[in-house]
Design an enzyme around this catalytic site. Structure first.
Site, PDB file in Angstrom:
ATOM      1  N   ASP A  35      -8.583   1.938   4.720  1.00 16.88           N
ATOM      2  CA  ASP A  35      -8.893   0.506   5.023  1.00 16.88           C
ATOM      3  C   ASP A  35      -9.535  -0.224   3.673  1.00 16.88           C
ATOM      4  O   ASP A  35     -10.372   0.719   2.905  1.00 16.88           O
ATOM      5  CB  ASP A  35     -10.137   0.257   6.132  1.00 16.88           C
ATOM      6  CG  ASP A  35     -10.022  -1.065   6.530  1.00 16.88           C
ATOM      7  OD1 ASP A  35      -9.008  -1.709   6.957  1.00 16.88           O
ATOM      8  OD2 ASP A  35     -11.020  -1.858   6.827  1.00 16.88           O
ATOM      9  N   LYS A  91       0.827  -1.246   0.096  1.00 11.38           N
ATOM     10  CA  LYS A  91      -0.088   0.089  -0.036  1.00 11.38           C
ATOM     11  C   LYS A  91       0.889   1.203  -0.150  1.00 11.38           C
ATOM     12  O   LYS A  91       0.597   2.296  -0.728  1.00 11.38           O
ATOM     13  CB  LYS A  91      -0.708   0.188   1.334  1.00 11.38           C
ATOM     14  CG  LYS A  91      -2.012  -0.852   1.374  1.00 11.38           C
ATOM     15  CD  LYS A  91      -2.699  -0.589   2.686  1.00 11.38           C
ATOM     16  CE  LYS A  91      -3.854  -1.364   3.077  1.00 11.38           C
ATOM     17  NZ  LYS A  91      -4.764  -0.872   4.164  1.00 11.38           N
ATOM     18  N   LYS A  97      -1.730  -0.987 -12.230  1.00 12.06           N
ATOM     19  CA  LYS A  97      -2.569  -1.111 -11.267  1.00 12.06           C
ATOM     20  C   LYS A  97      -3.205   0.201 -10.852  1.00 12.06           C
ATOM     21  O   LYS A  97      -4.156   0.421 -10.576  1.00 12.06           O
ATOM     22  CB  LYS A  97      -1.814  -1.786 -10.328  1.00 12.06           C
ATOM     23  CG  LYS A  97      -2.769  -2.340  -8.782  1.00 12.06           C
ATOM     24  CD  LYS A  97      -2.113  -3.120  -7.681  1.00 12.06           C
ATOM     25  CE  LYS A  97      -2.964  -3.058  -6.677  1.00 12.06           C
ATOM     26  NZ  LYS A  97      -2.861  -3.803  -5.536  1.00 12.06           N
ATOM     27  N   ASP A 111      -4.309  -9.825  -5.226  1.00 15.37           N
ATOM     28  CA  ASP A 111      -4.002  -9.556  -6.590  1.00 15.37           C
ATOM     29  C   ASP A 111      -3.819 -10.591  -7.487  1.00 15.37           C
ATOM     30  O   ASP A 111      -4.183 -10.741  -8.670  1.00 15.37           O
ATOM     31  CB  ASP A 111      -2.551  -8.617  -6.611  1.00 15.37           C
ATOM     32  CG  ASP A 111      -3.154  -7.150  -6.013  1.00 15.37           C
ATOM     33  OD1 ASP A 111      -4.300  -6.760  -6.178  1.00 15.37           O
ATOM     34  OD2 ASP A 111      -2.052  -6.467  -5.825  1.00 15.37           O
TER      35      ASP A 111
HETATM   36  P1  ITT Z   1      -2.563  -1.762   7.426  1.00 14.35           P
HETATM   37  O1  ITT Z   1      -3.958  -1.956   8.246  1.00 14.35           O
HETATM   38  O2  ITT Z   1      -1.637  -1.639   8.046  1.00 14.35           O
HETATM   39  O3  ITT Z   1      -2.702  -0.465   6.362  1.00 14.35           O
HETATM   40  P2  ITT Z   1      -3.385  -3.993   6.193  1.00 14.35           P
HETATM   41  O4  ITT Z   1      -2.695  -5.130   5.141  1.00 14.35           O
HETATM   42  O5  ITT Z   1      -3.847  -4.881   7.329  1.00 14.35           O
HETATM   43  O6  ITT Z   1      -2.458  -2.961   6.408  1.00 14.35           O
HETATM   44  P3  ITT Z   1      -6.228  -3.763   5.656  1.00 14.35           P
HETATM   45  O7  ITT Z   1      -6.607  -3.915   7.048  1.00 14.35           O
HETATM   46  O8  ITT Z   1      -6.607  -2.527   4.816  1.00 14.35           O
HETATM   47  O9  ITT Z   1      -4.639  -3.706   5.376  1.00 14.35           O
HETATM   48  O10 ITT Z   1      -6.376  -5.051   4.848  1.00 14.35           O
HETATM   49  C1  ITT Z   1      -6.614  -4.983   3.548  1.00 14.35           C
HETATM   50  C2  ITT Z   1      -6.484  -6.420   3.119  1.00 14.35           C
HETATM   51  O11 ITT Z   1      -7.325  -6.563   1.909  1.00 14.35           O
HETATM   52  C3  ITT Z   1      -4.842  -6.676   2.661  1.00 14.35           C
HETATM   53  O12 ITT Z   1      -4.139  -7.187   3.699  1.00 14.35           O
HETATM   54  C4  ITT Z   1      -5.346  -7.566   1.487  1.00 14.35           C
HETATM   55  O13 ITT Z   1      -5.561  -8.927   1.892  1.00 14.35           O
HETATM   56  C5  ITT Z   1      -6.620  -6.896   1.014  1.00 14.35           C
HETATM   57  N1  ITT Z   1      -6.355  -5.904   0.005  1.00 14.35           N
HETATM   58  C6  ITT Z   1      -6.689  -4.605   0.079  1.00 14.35           C
HETATM   59  N2  ITT Z   1      -6.240  -3.913  -1.341  1.00 14.35           N
HETATM   60  C7  ITT Z   1      -5.681  -4.744  -1.863  1.00 14.35           C
HETATM   61  C8  ITT Z   1      -5.001  -4.866  -3.094  1.00 14.35           C
HETATM   62  O14 ITT Z   1      -4.793  -3.530  -3.743  1.00 14.35           O
HETATM   63  N3  ITT Z   1      -4.568  -6.001  -3.583  1.00 14.35           N
HETATM   64  C9  ITT Z   1      -4.726  -7.124  -3.098  1.00 14.35           C
HETATM   65  N4  ITT Z   1      -5.299  -7.050  -2.122  1.00 14.35           N
HETATM   66  C10 ITT Z   1      -5.852  -6.258  -1.377  1.00 14.35           C
END
Ligand code: ITT
Length: 194
Positions: free
Chosen positions: A70, A13, A174, A154
């Site tokens: 999120d 991210k 992307k 992804d």
């Molecule tokens: P932070 O909370 O520290 O930002 P995190 O990975 O825990 O990091 P989230 O709570 O937002 O982030 O969870 C999002 C999940 O959703 C992430 O771990 C992926 O499994 C999925 N996800 C979100 N955006 C994505 C993307 O662009 N491509 C693939 N999977 C994604």
């Protein structure tokens, strides 16, 4: 140069969001750059609620302007799951691969296509102003992982209008279509006017 902390511990991210802000006068830091990303309990039942939990917690610690997001995957045949549980779908401390295997297994009992969407809610907070923006991208889940780029779901997500997964795309590609780029471009426009 202005500074904003992006409240994430997710390197994928961070790279995407730095890329979106690269032509602005804003420098993006992560909590890890300034010390450490604290453990944050994300227990809201919406993406927006969890994004505010992260932003407010990091603002309380560092006292500087903050962005957070999120995000997750919502599969139609699973009534929107994994949704806010996307990061830990296969259990606490699971890997991205564990999540993908669990999802493919669940969907193997259901007819194709497995339509789904990625959702991202991005927020900004500087102690007095609050802004939020949402982005979505639609596509379908495939049975076998393809591609090494990106992160999370992804490798099993093919966006509508494409024949490749998001993990087969270059970051710039992307970022031209993703849920996160839609949400953060809206937020960028609110914050910088560009
Ligand atoms: P932070 O909370 O520290 O930002 P995190 O990975 O825990 O990091 P989230 O709570 O937002 O982030 O969870 C999002 C999940 O959703 C992430 O771990 C992926 O499994 C999925 N996800 C979100 N955006 C994505 C993307 O662009 N491509 C693939 N999977 C994604």
């Amino acid at each position: 140069m202005k500074e904003i902390i992006f409240a994430t511990g997710n390197k994928g991210k961070l790279q995407e969001v730095r890329n979106i802000f690269r032509e602005t006068d804003i420098k993006i830091f992560s909590p890890a750059d300034l010390g450490k990303m604290p453990d944050i309990i994300e227990d809201a039942d919406t993406f927006e609620g969890n994004a505010w939990i992260k932003a407010e917690k990091i603002y309380d610690i560092f006292g500087k302007p903050v962005m957070a997001d999120d995000s997750g995957l919502a599969v139609d045949q699973l009534d929107g799951r994994p949704g806010v549980f996307s990061a830990r779908y296969a259990g606490e401390n699971c890997t991205y691969e564990d999540n993908n295997i669990k999802l493919i297994e669940e969907l193997s009992y259901l007819p194709e296509p497995h339509t789904a969407k990625f959702v991202c809610v991005a927020v900004f907070y500087n102690g007095f102003e609050k802004h939020s923006a949402r982005g979505e991208v639609s596509g379908r889940i495939i049975k076998k992982s393809k591609g090494e780029k990106g992160f999370g779901y992804d490798p099993i997500f093919v966006p509508d209008g494409y024949g490749i997964t998001m993990a087969e795309m270059e970051l710039s590609e992307k970022n031209s279509i993703s849920h996160r780029s839609i949400a953060f471009r809206k937020l960028r426009e609110i914050i910088t006017g560009f």
